[in-house]
Motif scaffolding. Structure first.
Motif, mmCIF file in Angstrom:
data_model
loop_
_atom_site.group_PDB
_atom_site.id
_atom_site.type_symbol
_atom_site.label_atom_id
_atom_site.label_comp_id
_atom_site.label_asym_id
_atom_site.label_seq_id
_atom_site.Cartn_x
_atom_site.Cartn_y
_atom_site.Cartn_z
ATOM 1 N N LEU A 1 14.481 20.626 -35.620
ATOM 2 C CA LEU A 1 14.954 19.725 -34.574
ATOM 3 C C LEU A 1 14.180 19.986 -33.289
ATOM 4 C CD1 LEU A 1 17.126 17.691 -33.461
ATOM 5 C CD2 LEU A 1 18.561 19.694 -33.004
ATOM 6 N N LYS A 2 13.544 18.939 -32.781
ATOM 7 C CA LYS A 2 12.856 19.078 -31.490
ATOM 8 C C LYS A 2 13.751 18.515 -30.401
ATOM 9 C CE LYS A 2 10.343 18.952 -27.897
ATOM 10 N NZ LYS A 2 9.593 17.892 -27.280
ATOM 11 N N LEU A 3 14.060 19.344 -29.431
ATOM 12 C CA LEU A 3 14.870 18.887 -28.296
ATOM 13 C C LEU A 3 13.994 18.867 -27.049
ATOM 14 C CD1 LEU A 3 18.145 20.941 -28.920
ATOM 15 C CD2 LEU A 3 17.761 18.508 -29.371
ATOM 16 N N SER A 4 14.143 17.817 -26.272
ATOM 17 C CA SER A 4 13.304 17.712 -25.077
ATOM 18 C C SER A 4 13.942 18.471 -23.917
ATOM 19 C CB SER A 4 13.113 16.229 -24.746
ATOM 20 O OG SER A 4 13.479 15.954 -23.430
ATOM 21 N N GLY A 5 13.098 19.164 -23.179
ATOM 22 C CA GLY A 5 13.593 19.885 -22.010
ATOM 23 C C GLY A 5 14.124 18.911 -20.981
ATOM 24 N N GLU A 6 13.395 17.802 -20.844
ATOM 25 C CA GLU A 6 13.770 16.796 -19.852
ATOM 26 C C GLU A 6 15.188 16.270 -20.104
ATOM 27 O OE1 GLU A 6 10.201 14.602 -18.605
ATOM 28 O OE2 GLU A 6 11.491 12.857 -18.954
ATOM 29 N N ALA B 1 7.612 23.204 -38.063
ATOM 30 C CA ALA B 1 8.248 22.479 -39.173
ATOM 31 C C ALA B 1 7.477 22.743 -40.459
ATOM 32 C CB ALA B 1 8.289 20.984 -38.875
ATOM 33 N N LEU B 2 6.142 22.730 -40.357
ATOM 34 C CA LEU B 2 5.319 22.982 -41.550
ATOM 35 C C LEU B 2 5.446 24.445 -41.974
ATOM 36 C CD1 LEU B 2 2.272 20.849 -40.431
ATOM 37 C CD2 LEU B 2 3.687 20.403 -42.457
ATOM 38 N N GLU B 3 5.420 25.337 -40.996
ATOM 39 C CA GLU B 3 5.485 26.768 -41.326
ATOM 40 C C GLU B 3 6.785 27.163 -42.015
ATOM 41 O OE1 GLU B 3 2.995 29.425 -38.248
ATOM 42 O OE2 GLU B 3 4.656 28.334 -37.350
ATOM 43 N N ILE B 4 7.892 26.614 -41.539
ATOM 44 C CA ILE B 4 9.182 27.007 -42.140
ATOM 45 C C ILE B 4 9.542 26.096 -43.319
ATOM 46 C CG2 ILE B 4 10.043 28.034 -39.980
ATOM 47 C CD1 ILE B 4 11.957 25.544 -39.778
ATOM 48 N N LYS B 5 8.626 25.183 -43.655
ATOM 49 C CA LYS B 5 8.813 24.247 -44.766
ATOM 50 C C LYS B 5 10.084 23.391 -44.603
ATOM 51 C CE LYS B 5 6.123 26.901 -48.144
ATOM 52 N NZ LYS B 5 5.037 26.989 -47.185
ATOM 53 N N ALA B 6 10.202 22.829 -43.410
ATOM 54 C CA ALA B 6 11.332 21.922 -43.153
ATOM 55 C C ALA B 6 11.089 20.613 -43.913
ATOM 56 C CB ALA B 6 11.437 21.652 -41.652
ATOM 57 N N ASP B 7 12.174 19.965 -44.322
ATOM 58 C CA ASP B 7 12.050 18.680 -45.028
ATOM 59 C C ASP B 7 11.606 17.578 -44.082
ATOM 60 O OD1 ASP B 7 13.126 19.873 -47.327
ATOM 61 O OD2 ASP B 7 15.154 19.600 -46.526
ATOM 62 N N VAL B 8 11.940 17.751 -42.816
ATOM 63 C CA VAL B 8 11.669 16.700 -41.834
ATOM 64 C C VAL B 8 11.673 17.310 -40.436
ATOM 65 C CG1 VAL B 8 14.125 16.101 -41.505
ATOM 66 C CG2 VAL B 8 12.401 14.336 -41.134
ATOM 67 N N MET B 9 10.951 16.671 -39.547
ATOM 68 C CA MET B 9 11.075 17.034 -38.138
ATOM 69 C C MET B 9 11.891 15.933 -37.469
ATOM 70 S SD MET B 9 8.030 17.334 -35.393
ATOM 71 C CE MET B 9 8.259 16.747 -33.740
ATOM 72 N N LEU B 10 12.996 16.312 -36.881
ATOM 73 C CA LEU B 10 13.825 15.333 -36.179
ATOM 74 C C LEU B 10 13.521 15.443 -34.697
ATOM 75 C CD1 LEU B 10 17.311 15.806 -37.925
ATOM 76 C CD2 LEU B 10 15.462 14.235 -38.535
ATOM 77 N N LYS B 11 12.974 14.379 -34.149
ATOM 78 C CA LYS B 11 12.644 14.425 -32.725
ATOM 79 C C LYS B 11 13.734 13.738 -31.916
ATOM 80 C CE LYS B 11 9.225 12.894 -29.370
ATOM 81 N NZ LYS B 11 9.111 13.926 -28.367
ATOM 82 N N GLY B 12 14.540 14.556 -31.281
ATOM 83 C CA GLY B 12 15.627 14.035 -30.460
ATOM 84 C C GLY B 12 15.092 13.645 -29.095
ATOM 85 N N THR B 13 15.279 12.365 -28.742
ATOM 86 C CA THR B 13 14.792 11.904 -27.444
ATOM 87 C C THR B 13 15.940 11.207 -26.720
ATOM 88 O OG1 THR B 13 14.192 9.697 -28.218
ATOM 89 C CG2 THR B 13 12.538 11.418 -28.491
ATOM 90 N N ARG B 14 15.613 10.526 -25.617
ATOM 91 C CA ARG B 14 16.675 9.757 -24.938
ATOM 92 C C ARG B 14 16.559 8.280 -25.254
ATOM 93 N NH1 ARG B 14 14.330 8.946 -19.423
ATOM 94 N NH2 ARG B 14 12.227 9.740 -19.653
ATOM 95 N N VAL B 15 15.618 7.928 -26.162
ATOM 96 C CA VAL B 15 15.454 6.543 -26.617
ATOM 97 C C VAL B 15 15.812 6.528 -28.104
ATOM 98 C CG1 VAL B 15 13.842 4.615 -26.749
ATOM 99 C CG2 VAL B 15 13.556 6.328 -24.971
#
Ligand code: UDP
Length: 234
Positions: free
Chosen positions: A7-12, A146-160
């Motif tokens: 899960l990618k969370l934005s600092g902003e 995400a690739l290193e830990i072999k995640a199934d998906v990268m979820l990019k959480g944004t405000r849109v």
């Protein structure tokens, strides 16, 4: 359902309405959303940005040395990681911060094996400090981790709530994609992620799902397969 996600969370976004620093309400909401999916058995690795505190590029525009500015940005991501870890702990979710740069006792040094061991035990792992190298962003850090830990998906959480033909905050005629290819994201110059992060995902076949994380409950919806965002795929 996804077994392991990055899960990618934005600092902003963490800044909430105040646009700077850390909004404790937003922080608590993020923590709860993460706990809710960890509880149903999803392994969660998190990369968090630092834009609410410092960005190397904007620092450089103000006269800071770029490398030092980027290092400040990476430290900013560590501050956010600690805040999120403390919010998760407060609600009883086991969590560990791993850092890309050695800085015990703030967090242990990251290694993919260590992260995977913790994830297998149901512990949420926050991967702080980006890639550890300047001239990168936490989006690229997310693709990499995400690739290193072999995640199934990268979820990019944004405000849109996904990827649009143009910036929906500026262009009211912009329309949303349900799915889009990496090539199209790059060709259309869509500013959803930087090119390095997108290219890395494309070369390694990592699917990315972009969604609005600032609406409470959305993370669980994505995990449950609801089509609320945009899927980026080969
Ligand atoms: N950064 C870096 N290398 C990395 C990740 C981040 O140098 O691998 C620095 C860079 O200066 C960046 C800042 O940390 O601007 C904060 O990260 P980012 O801008 O990705 O945060 P976000 O936009 O997600 O809030």
């Amino acid at each position: 359902m996804f077994k392991r996600i990055l899960l990618k969370l934005s600092g902003e976004s963490l800044a909430g309405a105040s646009k700077q620093g850390i909004d404790t309400e937003r922080l608590a909401e993020y923590a709860e959303q993460v706990k809710n999916i960890a509880r149903i058995g999803v392994q969660v690795g998190i990369v968090i940005g630092g834009g609410n505190i410092f960005r190397g590029l904007s620092g450089a525009q103000k006269g800071f040395d770029r490398v030092k500015g980027d290092q400040m940005g990476m430290l900013a991501t560590v501050i956010n990681a600690m805040a999120l870890a403390s919010a998760l702990e407060a609600i009883g979710q086991p969590v560990r911060v791993l850092t890309s740069i050695r800085m015990e006792p703030i967090g242990e040094l990251y290694s993919p094996d260590k992260a995977k061991r913790l994830l297998n035990k149901g512990i949420v792992v926050i991967l702080a400090g980006g890639t550890g190298a300047p001239y990168f962003t936490t989006d690229t850090g997310s693709s990499l981790r995400a690739l290193e830990i072999k995640a199934d998906v990268m979820l990019k959480g944004t405000r849109v709530d996904g990827i649009y033909t143009a910036d929906p905050e500026k262009d009211p005629t912009a329309t949303k994609f349900t799915e889009i290819t990496y090539d199209e994201v790059i060709q259309r110059g869509l500013k959803v992620m930087d090119i390095t992060a997108t290219a890395m995902a494309r070369e390694n076949g990592l699917p990315i799902y972009v969604f609005n994380m600032d609406q409470y409950g959305n993370l669980e919806k994505v995990i449950n397969g609801e089509q609320i965002g945009t899927l980026v795929k080969p």
